[in-house]
Write a protein that holds these residues in place. Sequence first.
Motif, PDB file in Angstrom:
ATOM      1  N   CYS A  13      17.090   5.856   6.035  1.00  0.00           N
ATOM      2  CA  CYS A  13      16.868   4.765   6.992  1.00  0.00           C
ATOM      3  C   CYS A  13      16.154   5.329   8.217  1.00  0.00           C
ATOM      4  O   CYS A  13      16.560   6.349   8.767  1.00  0.00           O
ATOM      5  CB  CYS A  13      18.205   4.149   7.393  1.00  0.00           C
ATOM      6  SG  CYS A  13      18.080   2.901   8.695  1.00  0.00           S
ATOM      7  N   SER A  14      15.087   4.654   8.663  1.00  0.00           N
ATOM      8  CA  SER A  14      14.341   5.135   9.833  1.00  0.00           C
ATOM      9  C   SER A  14      15.056   4.804  11.143  1.00  0.00           C
ATOM     10  O   SER A  14      14.721   5.374  12.180  1.00  0.00           O
ATOM     11  CB  SER A  14      12.932   4.544   9.841  1.00  0.00           C
ATOM     12  OG  SER A  14      12.987   3.142   9.975  1.00  0.00           O
ATOM     13  N   ASN A  15      16.046   3.920  11.116  1.00  0.00           N
ATOM     14  CA  ASN A  15      16.757   3.543  12.331  1.00  0.00           C
ATOM     15  C   ASN A  15      17.934   4.479  12.612  1.00  0.00           C
ATOM     16  O   ASN A  15      18.006   5.092  13.667  1.00  0.00           O
ATOM     17  CB  ASN A  15      17.239   2.094  12.232  1.00  0.00           C
ATOM     18  CG  ASN A  15      17.856   1.605  13.518  1.00  0.00           C
ATOM     19  OD1 ASN A  15      17.294   1.785  14.588  1.00  0.00           O
ATOM     20  ND2 ASN A  15      19.021   0.990  13.420  1.00  0.00           N
ATOM     21  N   ARG A  24       9.754   1.438   1.722  1.00  0.00           N
ATOM     22  CA  ARG A  24       9.607  -0.010   1.926  1.00  0.00           C
ATOM     23  C   ARG A  24      10.638  -0.480   2.934  1.00  0.00           C
ATOM     24  O   ARG A  24      11.672   0.156   3.114  1.00  0.00           O
ATOM     25  CB  ARG A  24       9.740  -0.762   0.623  1.00  0.00           C
ATOM     26  CG  ARG A  24      11.122  -0.640   0.012  1.00  0.00           C
ATOM     27  CD  ARG A  24      11.247  -1.412  -1.229  1.00  0.00           C
ATOM     28  NE  ARG A  24      11.575  -2.779  -0.896  1.00  0.00           N
ATOM     29  CZ  ARG A  24      11.970  -3.676  -1.769  1.00  0.00           C
ATOM     30  NH1 ARG A  24      12.091  -3.367  -3.021  1.00  0.00           N
ATOM     31  NH2 ARG A  24      12.247  -4.890  -1.406  1.00  0.00           N
ATOM     32  N   PRO A  25      10.368  -1.596   3.590  1.00  0.00           N
ATOM     33  CA  PRO A  25      11.366  -2.145   4.503  1.00  0.00           C
ATOM     34  C   PRO A  25      12.527  -2.769   3.715  1.00  0.00           C
ATOM     35  O   PRO A  25      12.321  -3.385   2.678  1.00  0.00           O
ATOM     36  CB  PRO A  25      10.608  -3.203   5.300  1.00  0.00           C
ATOM     37  CG  PRO A  25       9.325  -3.424   4.591  1.00  0.00           C
ATOM     38  CD  PRO A  25       9.104  -2.305   3.641  1.00  0.00           C
ATOM     39  N   ALA A  26      13.724  -2.551   4.218  1.00  0.00           N
ATOM     40  CA  ALA A  26      14.926  -3.092   3.592  1.00  0.00           C
ATOM     41  C   ALA A  26      16.040  -3.119   4.633  1.00  0.00           C
ATOM     42  O   ALA A  26      15.913  -2.537   5.702  1.00  0.00           O
ATOM     43  CB  ALA A  26      15.340  -2.237   2.401  1.00  0.00           C
ATOM     44  N   THR A  27      17.126  -3.786   4.305  1.00  0.00           N
ATOM     45  CA  THR A  27      18.287  -3.828   5.188  1.00  0.00           C
ATOM     46  C   THR A  27      19.162  -2.617   4.899  1.00  0.00           C
ATOM     47  O   THR A  27      19.553  -2.387   3.759  1.00  0.00           O
ATOM     48  CB  THR A  27      19.089  -5.125   4.971  1.00  0.00           C
ATOM     49  OG1 THR A  27      18.231  -6.247   5.207  1.00  0.00           O
ATOM     50  CG2 THR A  27      20.265  -5.192   5.922  1.00  0.00           C
ATOM     51  N   GLN A  71      12.135   0.132   8.040  1.00  0.00           N
ATOM     52  CA  GLN A  71      11.479   0.939   7.008  1.00  0.00           C
ATOM     53  C   GLN A  71      12.440   2.001   6.469  1.00  0.00           C
ATOM     54  O   GLN A  71      13.170   2.625   7.231  1.00  0.00           O
ATOM     55  CB  GLN A  71      10.235   1.619   7.592  1.00  0.00           C
ATOM     56  CG  GLN A  71       9.458   2.457   6.616  1.00  0.00           C
ATOM     57  CD  GLN A  71       8.696   1.642   5.588  1.00  0.00           C
ATOM     58  OE1 GLN A  71       8.455   0.455   5.776  1.00  0.00           O
ATOM     59  NE2 GLN A  71       8.334   2.272   4.513  1.00  0.00           N
ATOM     60  N   HIS A  72      12.429   2.187   5.167  1.00  0.00           N
ATOM     61  CA  HIS A  72      13.195   3.242   4.513  1.00  0.00           C
ATOM     62  C   HIS A  72      12.213   4.190   3.842  1.00  0.00           C
ATOM     63  O   HIS A  72      11.224   3.762   3.258  1.00  0.00           O
ATOM     64  CB  HIS A  72      14.151   2.654   3.469  1.00  0.00           C
ATOM     65  CG  HIS A  72      15.363   2.039   4.069  1.00  0.00           C
ATOM     66  ND1 HIS A  72      15.321   0.889   4.819  1.00  0.00           N
ATOM     67  CD2 HIS A  72      16.659   2.420   4.042  1.00  0.00           C
ATOM     68  CE1 HIS A  72      16.549   0.584   5.221  1.00  0.00           C
ATOM     69  NE2 HIS A  72      17.371   1.503   4.761  1.00  0.00           N
TER      70      HIS A  72
END
Length: 76
Positions: A57-59, A17-20, A29-30
């Motif tokens: 983390c996708s980033n 799910r997306p999260a910080t 997105q994680h």
Amino acid sequence: MLFIFGLKTVVRALPGRPATCRNCGQFVQHYLDEHARKFTLFFIPVFTTSRSYQITCSNCGRVSSISDRERKALGG
């Protein structure tokens, strides 16, 4: 009589799910993975001995271990 037994780790992707991210601060997105350790007999998984969960983390690619309680809070 000869018995062949051992342990095997099975990795399964769960819905993320997306999260910080706590590391890079981006809302992205994680990905969530379940690592299940299984006891095998003659190369056939018999039962699960332990489970652990990791979120990525996708980033920035930071991988963090989370508990089963935190995984359930994510809705997975």
